[in-house]
Design a protein around this motif. Structure first.
Motif, PDB file in Angstrom:
ATOM      1  N   HIS A 179       3.452 -10.094  -7.571  1.00 29.20           N
ATOM      2  CA  HIS A 179       2.305  -9.881  -6.681  1.00 29.20           C
ATOM      3  C   HIS A 179       2.799  -9.315  -5.360  1.00 29.20           C
ATOM      4  O   HIS A 179       4.006  -9.333  -5.082  1.00 29.20           O
ATOM      5  N   PHE A 180       1.880  -8.791  -4.588  1.00 27.01           N
ATOM      6  CA  PHE A 180       2.238  -8.390  -3.228  1.00 27.01           C
ATOM      7  C   PHE A 180       1.986  -9.600  -2.322  1.00 27.01           C
ATOM      8  O   PHE A 180       0.843 -10.006  -2.114  1.00 27.01           O
ATOM      9  N   ARG A 181       3.101 -10.165  -1.846  1.00 24.33           N
ATOM     10  CA  ARG A 181       3.017 -11.374  -1.022  1.00 24.33           C
ATOM     11  C   ARG A 181       2.784 -10.981   0.429  1.00 24.33           C
ATOM     12  O   ARG A 181       3.400 -10.037   0.929  1.00 24.33           O
ATOM     13  N   ASN A 203      -4.620   2.481   3.565  1.00 20.75           N
ATOM     14  CA  ASN A 203      -5.929   2.552   2.918  1.00 20.75           C
ATOM     15  C   ASN A 203      -5.874   1.766   1.622  1.00 20.75           C
ATOM     16  O   ASN A 203      -5.317   2.218   0.630  1.00 20.75           O
ATOM     17  N   CYS A 204      -6.451   0.569   1.637  1.00 22.34           N
ATOM     18  CA  CYS A 204      -6.507  -0.215   0.398  1.00 22.34           C
ATOM     19  C   CYS A 204      -7.791   0.190  -0.330  1.00 22.34           C
ATOM     20  O   CYS A 204      -8.886  -0.256   0.025  1.00 22.34           O
ATOM     21  N   ALA A 205      -7.633   1.036  -1.350  1.00 24.00           N
ATOM     22  CA  ALA A 205      -8.813   1.608  -2.002  1.00 24.00           C
ATOM     23  C   ALA A 205      -9.744   0.550  -2.622  1.00 24.00           C
ATOM     24  O   ALA A 205     -10.967   0.681  -2.531  1.00 24.00           O
ATOM     25  N   PRO A 209      -8.925  -7.556   1.405  1.00 26.92           N
ATOM     26  CA  PRO A 209      -8.562  -7.957   2.773  1.00 26.92           C
ATOM     27  C   PRO A 209      -7.094  -8.382   2.785  1.00 26.92           C
ATOM     28  O   PRO A 209      -6.774  -9.552   2.552  1.00 26.92           O
ATOM     29  N   ILE A 210      -6.221  -7.433   3.070  1.00 27.14           N
ATOM     30  CA  ILE A 210      -4.784  -7.655   2.831  1.00 27.14           C
ATOM     31  C   ILE A 210      -4.248  -8.842   3.649  1.00 27.14           C
ATOM     32  O   ILE A 210      -3.492  -9.662   3.138  1.00 27.14           O
ATOM     33  N   ARG A 211      -4.661  -8.936   4.901  1.00 28.40           N
ATOM     34  CA  ARG A 211      -4.125  -9.984   5.782  1.00 28.40           C
ATOM     35  C   ARG A 211      -4.293 -11.390   5.182  1.00 28.40           C
ATOM     36  O   ARG A 211      -3.433 -12.246   5.318  1.00 28.40           O
ATOM     37  N   THR A 212      -5.422 -11.598   4.488  1.00 26.27           N
ATOM     38  CA  THR A 212      -5.698 -12.941   3.956  1.00 26.27           C
ATOM     39  C   THR A 212      -5.508 -13.017   2.440  1.00 26.27           C
ATOM     40  O   THR A 212      -5.878 -14.014   1.825  1.00 26.27           O
ATOM     41  N   MET A 213      -4.930 -11.976   1.848  1.00 24.30           N
ATOM     42  CA  MET A 213      -4.791 -11.966   0.377  1.00 24.30           C
ATOM     43  C   MET A 213      -3.850 -13.100  -0.082  1.00 24.30           C
ATOM     44  O   MET A 213      -2.725 -13.205   0.371  1.00 24.30           O
ATOM     45  N   LYS A 214      -4.374 -13.931  -1.005  1.00 24.02           N
ATOM     46  CA  LYS A 214      -3.568 -15.066  -1.471  1.00 24.02           C
ATOM     47  C   LYS A 214      -3.152 -14.899  -2.944  1.00 24.02           C
ATOM     48  O   LYS A 214      -2.229 -15.531  -3.407  1.00 24.02           O
ATOM     49  N   CYS A 219      -6.073  -7.191  -6.215  1.00 20.66           N
ATOM     50  CA  CYS A 219      -5.079  -6.178  -5.831  1.00 20.66           C
ATOM     51  C   CYS A 219      -4.761  -5.261  -7.006  1.00 20.66           C
ATOM     52  O   CYS A 219      -4.479  -5.727  -8.109  1.00 20.66           O
ATOM     53  N   HIS A 220      -4.774  -3.960  -6.769  1.00 20.27           N
ATOM     54  CA  HIS A 220      -4.471  -2.990  -7.824  1.00 20.27           C
ATOM     55  C   HIS A 220      -2.981  -2.649  -7.886  1.00 20.27           C
ATOM     56  O   HIS A 220      -2.607  -1.728  -8.598  1.00 20.27           O
ATOM     57  N   MET A 221      -2.179  -3.340  -7.122  1.00 19.97           N
ATOM     58  CA  MET A 221      -0.721  -3.164  -7.167  1.00 19.97           C
ATOM     59  C   MET A 221      -0.310  -1.706  -6.930  1.00 19.97           C
ATOM     60  O   MET A 221       0.665  -1.214  -7.506  1.00 19.97           O
ATOM     61  N   CYS A 222      -1.064  -1.015  -6.080  1.00 21.02           N
ATOM     62  CA  CYS A 222      -0.768   0.412  -5.862  1.00 21.02           C
ATOM     63  C   CYS A 222       0.443   0.604  -4.965  1.00 21.02           C
ATOM     64  O   CYS A 222       1.033   1.683  -4.940  1.00 21.02           O
ATOM     65  N   GLY A 223       0.816  -0.425  -4.225  1.00 22.23           N
ATOM     66  CA  GLY A 223       2.020  -0.350  -3.401  1.00 22.23           C
ATOM     67  C   GLY A 223       1.812   0.276  -2.031  1.00 22.23           C
ATOM     68  O   GLY A 223       2.753   0.342  -1.243  1.00 22.23           O
ATOM     69  N   ARG A 224       0.611   0.730  -1.703  1.00 23.28           N
ATOM     70  CA  ARG A 224       0.426   1.432  -0.426  1.00 23.28           C
ATOM     71  C   ARG A 224       0.689   0.539   0.782  1.00 23.28           C
ATOM     72  O   ARG A 224       1.015   1.024   1.852  1.00 23.28           O
ATOM     73  N   CYS A 225       0.471  -0.764   0.596  1.00 31.41           N
ATOM     74  CA  CYS A 225       0.647  -1.644   1.749  1.00 31.41           C
ATOM     75  C   CYS A 225       2.039  -2.263   1.787  1.00 31.41           C
ATOM     76  O   CYS A 225       2.312  -3.097   2.650  1.00 31.41           O
ATOM     77  N   SER A 226       2.918  -1.861   0.870  1.00 36.66           N
ATOM     78  CA  SER A 226       4.256  -2.462   0.849  1.00 36.66           C
ATOM     79  C   SER A 226       4.950  -2.232   2.203  1.00 36.66           C
ATOM     80  O   SER A 226       5.018  -1.107   2.686  1.00 36.66           O
TER      81      SER A 226
HETATM   82  S1  SF4 Z   1      -1.053  -3.088  -3.195  1.00 39.25           S
HETATM   83 FE1  SF4 Z   1      -2.699  -1.578  -2.969  1.00 39.25          FE
HETATM   84  S2  SF4 Z   1      -4.475  -2.603  -3.845  1.00 39.25           S
HETATM   85 FE2  SF4 Z   1      -2.981  -4.194  -3.445  1.00 39.25          FE
HETATM   86  S3  SF4 Z   1      -3.527  -4.950  -1.408  1.00 39.25           S
HETATM   87 FE3  SF4 Z   1      -1.957  -3.357  -1.146  1.00 39.25          FE
HETATM   88  S4  SF4 Z   1      -3.106  -1.503  -0.775  1.00 39.25           S
HETATM   89 FE4  SF4 Z   1      -4.551  -2.974  -1.630  1.00 39.25          FE
END
Ligand code: SF4
Length: 454
Positions: A179-181, A203-205, A209-214, A219-226
């Protein structure tokens, strides 16, 4: 290592988008081309006939193995490869950008859309013929485009709220060991390296809400917020973590509906009916009754292929009676199987203490491994039978299915045991596990009956 993979995804979004467009072209070609060809003869092979090949790709590979991948790596299919996701996001660049309406945010859509698609798919034999596949998948794609043109901009509003399988993926992704922690302390304490430099944007398509994502559900695991704000990292986790420690704080009644009546009910019934002696018996009894009373139209009337299966050249036609019994069978079995499991879980809930609907919803989550395994095995029946028709036989398929079902059942009980430990004393926990064992055994037996005559 995982952190680097996440960062690599973030840096290579253009390559990911290019790959998505290759998938889009293959998807559209395999969806449309078979509808322009004659139906395959009985001697055709999947490597010599495009229609059979497309059938194998869609229903033998794509659908079951996308579900399996969701359990293994989260919703990476959605974020990295899904053609509908790619199309809807691309079209959304030209959207009118309207605010998302309240009706669309209704949490019941994933269940309703999944149930309707599954039942309609059975009515028109979606796994067998190319035109029904075009109707169901094509409608979904057109609806995704229309949604993108109206609501949100550069977003995947369709995927988040209306896609018929978003609910199933959200449920299965809870089991993923990746997961994206998000480290909220690092997020809050992050400062721009250059105070006057440009703001870091992501841009989380799918609108997470990334800040509070538990958890990994949305999450689509797109990696944009890595790496965003030094706080988001691709990381390992226990496959039990989200269900035991996150799901309880966010009870979702419609997800409970999806697990009990969607996956353990409607999906199971959709695989069962065609080989069911009860289905045949009910149909015959009703047909005899109708003939005795001189009511012939339900036995003689057929509908267009996009309402009920209608391929007279292949001797495959459903009358109105067939369709009505099919609908009745799926609904009765879904209510019966889902209701029985719900009753057992309700008893477990009560045995842990005073009634609590939040605890009930939490305990239902323990059934996700069994539901996921059943649906995967049901879908992979198409894989196995298409390959068998072409002479490829897996001799160990029976033991493998048994091992997977037993393993999933044990996993569900282990989750139930851990969830129960959050709510009750050791004694109550042991007693509460008993109805859960009955629920898992009953549900496992429903799936087992698909492969073995019990
Ligand atoms: S990995 Fe992609 S879908 Fe998941 S929270 Fe980050 S931006 Fe959004």
């Amino acid at each position: 290592m995982l952190r680097e993979i996440g960062d690599w995804l973030m840096r290579n979004q253009r390559a990911i988008r290019a790959t998505q467009w290759i998938v889009v072209v293959a998807y559209l070609a395999l969806l449309v081309a078979p509808t322009l060809l004659p139906l395959p003869s009985r001697t055709a092979h999947l490597w010599t006939n495009l229609t059979l090949f497309a059938q194998f790709v869609f229903w033998g590979l794509w659908w079951p193995f996308v579900l399996l991948s969701t359990v293994l790596v989260g919703r990476m299919w959605c974020g990295l490869l899904c053609p509908e996701g790619a199309i809807t996001e691309a079209v959304s660049q030209h959207s009118r950008g309207l605010a998302i309406p309240r009706w669309m945010r209704w949490k019941g859509w994933p269940f309703v859309a999944f149930a309707a698609t599954t039942i309609y798919g059975q009515m028109i034999s979606v796994y067998q013929y190319p035109k029904p596949a075009l109707v169901i998948l094509g409608f979904s794609t057109v609806a995704a485009i229309a949604t993108a043109l109206l609501w949100g901009r550069n977003k995947r509003v369709w995927c988040r709220f209306l896609c018929p399988v978003t609910g199933v993926f959200a449920v299965l992704a809870k089991l993923a060991p990746l997961h994206f922690r998000v480290d909220s302390q690092a997020w809050d304490s992050w400062r721009k390296p250059h105070p006057r430099g440009p703001a870091q944007l992501v841009n989380c398509a799918p609108l997470v809400p990334i800040r509070t994502m538990k958890g990994g559900s949305a999450c689509h695991m797109c990696g944009r917020c890595s790496g965003y704000r030094g706080a988001v990292t691709l990381a390992r986790r226990s496959p039990n973590h989200e269900i035991v420690h996150v799901a309880g704080s966010d009870p979702r009644p419609m997800e409970t509906m999806l697990i009990l009546f969607g996956l353990l009910g409607i999906a199971a019934a959709a695989f069962h009916w065609s080989g069911s002696a009860i289905y045949v018996e009910v149909k015959q009894t009703l047909a005899e009754w109708l003939v005795d009373h001189g009511v012939m139209w339900p036995l003689e009337t057929v509908a267009p292929w996009w309402i009920l299966t209608n391929y007279p050249d292949l001797n495959d036609v459903m009358t109105l009676l067939d369709g009505a019994v099919l609908l009745g069978y799926i609904l009765v079995m879904a209510i019966g199987a889902g209701g029985a499991v719900a009753a057992c879980v309700a008893l477990s809930t009560r045995l842990l203490g005073r009634w609590s609907s939040a605890r009930f919803h939490h305990l239902v989550q323990s059934l996700i491994p069994l539901a996921a395994c059943g649906v995967f095995l049901g879908l992979s029946m198409t894989t196995v039978s298409l390959l068998r028709n072409d002479g490829i036989v897996f001799s160990l398929i029976g033991p493998l299915r048994a091992a997977m079902l037993i393993g999933a059942g044990v996993w569900s009980l282990w989750l139930g045991w851990q969830i129960a430990g959050l709510y009750g004393s050791a004694a109550r926990r042991v007693v509460a596990l008993l109805p859960l064992i009955v629920a898992v055994a009953a549900s496992g037996a429903v799936w087992a009956r698909l492969f073995w005559s019990l």
